[in-house]
Design a protein around this motif. Structure first.
Motif: not given
Ligand SMILES: *Cc1c(COP(=O)(O)O)cnc(C)c1O
Length: 400
Positions: A236-237, A202
């Protein structure tokens, strides 16, 4: 009526629970400072928003293939290859409703009942629950704060069993901000080969690294390792696109096919408009990224410096993501208004009640004795919140 055992065993996210309480207090008029955010406070870059508006105007509002638009799958492969020097193609990619669904797909497609999935603690709260949803068993491998939460390879090797099906690597790590050393990743990959288990990598925070650190991915090691790895990433990030729900996996085509089939029945394709916007996002430079990264870096330094001047608290400068793990061990066992601070959860509750400051307790992340502070909030808020935490800590130490 009896409901399923599976869902009875799934814990709702504690991070969201604290967030909900803080929001309720704010809605009732309280001046709450929140350090809980797991999402950038920046707006989605303009060129991506424009692409979505165009998609709507152009009528791109129909179903796509369940695994995502072929053009986007190819764009994700190209984008990843450009970053990592890999040789992915569209057939390796599945576009999902956020990285969360990509992780869900991977665990469902890999695990049989009773299989074990290794994960380093502290860990992201969703992993153990996602593993349980796949009828598999999370096996936790502790890391040490003194070693900046780097993987403990001896403990890792000891945790491997005949039932080990996969390891989840979250690098850079939420909640610790650790960036794993390349040597550790190579050793873990060797062990995955030797004991024939999969790697779920991830790397959602891969672009958010500081001090010139370069993120290394296990998929860069060789073709064989890449074959047994499911690489997870998303928008997302780094692109501040949390609400768009766009994530993806890259894996061997056989696994990608199975994940796509699962997804085709569970959710169908992820949102078409968001897919078109993501295509634009990944095929153009993001002009807003450098200033976002610089701002995160500034906050990171300010937060760690300030925390280390607060009595009872300590933190080290993390290399990635947008979180600081703060040790509260100097305050554990102390009393405040008749209550003993016996855990990170009690600390977080008392802090919210007494000072209207929301932090995330470490316990649900496997990090008792710590709280997680997010710096995905502006400097003024960080200043204000840390001043309140200082007052609280000083009060506790002079037994409030
Ligand atoms: C924010 C995050 C995600 C992303 O999740 P989305 O479903 O793409 O918003 C995945 N893994 C980790 C560790 C995170 O902090």
């Amino acid at each position: 009526m009896q409901y399923s055992k599976k869902c009875a065993n799934i814990q709702s996210s504690v991070t969201l629970a604290i967030d909900a309480k803080a929001k309720a207090m704010r809605a009732a008029g309280a001046d709450v400072v929140g350090f809980g955010a797991g999402e950038p406070d920046f707006a989605t870059p303009h060129y991506i928003v424009e692409a979505a508006i165009d998609a709507l105007k152009d009528g791109k509002t129909k179903y796509t293939a369940a695994a995502g638009m072929p053009l986007l799958r190819e764009a994700v492969a190209d984008f990843t290859n450009k970053n990592l020097g890999t040789a992915y193609r569209g057939e390796n990619v599945v576009i999902s409703n956020g990285a969360k669904q990509a992780l869900f797909n991977a665990l469902q497609a890999l695990c049989n009942p009773g299989d074990e999935v290794l994960l380093f603690s502290p860990y992201w709260v969703s992993y153990p629950e996602l593993i349980k949803m796949a009828d598999a068993v999370p096996v936790f491998v502790p890391t040490k704060a003194e070693e900046r939460f780097a993987p403990d390879l001896d403990a890792f090797e000891r945790a491997i069993s005949g039932k080990t099906k996969a390891v989840i690597l979250n690098d850079p790590c939420n909640p610790t901000g650790a960036v794993f050393p390349e040597s550790a990743l190579r050793k873990i990959a060797d062990l995955a080969e030797k004991h024939d288990f999969a790697i779920i990598a991830d790397e959602i925070y891969d672009a958010l690294v500081y001090d010139g650190a370069v993120h290394f991915s296990v998929t860069q090691i060789n073709d064989a390792i890449r074959e047994r790895t499911v690489l997870i990433n998303g928008m997302s990030k780094a692109y501040a696109m949390t609400g768009w729900r766009m994530g993806y996996s890259l894996s061997c085509p056989a696994l990608a096919k199975r994940m796509a089939s699962l997804q085709s029945h569970a959710t169908g394709n992820p949102n078409t408009i968001a897919q078109v916007a993501t295509l634009a996002a990944l095929t153009h430079e993001n002009p807003e990224f450098p200033s976002m990264l610089a701002e995160f870096d500034r906050r990171r330094r300010y937060m760690v410096e300030t925390v280390n001047t607060i009595p009872g608290l300590s933190a080290f400068l993390p290399s990635g993501a947008f979180y600081v793990m703060v040790s509260i061990q100097g305050l554990i066992g102390k009393r405040c208004h008749g209550r003993t601070i016996d855990s990170s959860l009690t600390f977080a509750e008392l802090l919210l009640d007494e000072t209207k400051t929301a932090v995330v307790p470490g316990a649900p992340f496997g990090a008792e004795g710590y709280i997680r502070l997010s710096y995905a909030t502006d400097i003024a808020n960080i200043q204000k919140g840390l001043a309140r935490i200082r007052q609280f800590a000083e009060g506790v130490l002079s037994s409030c």
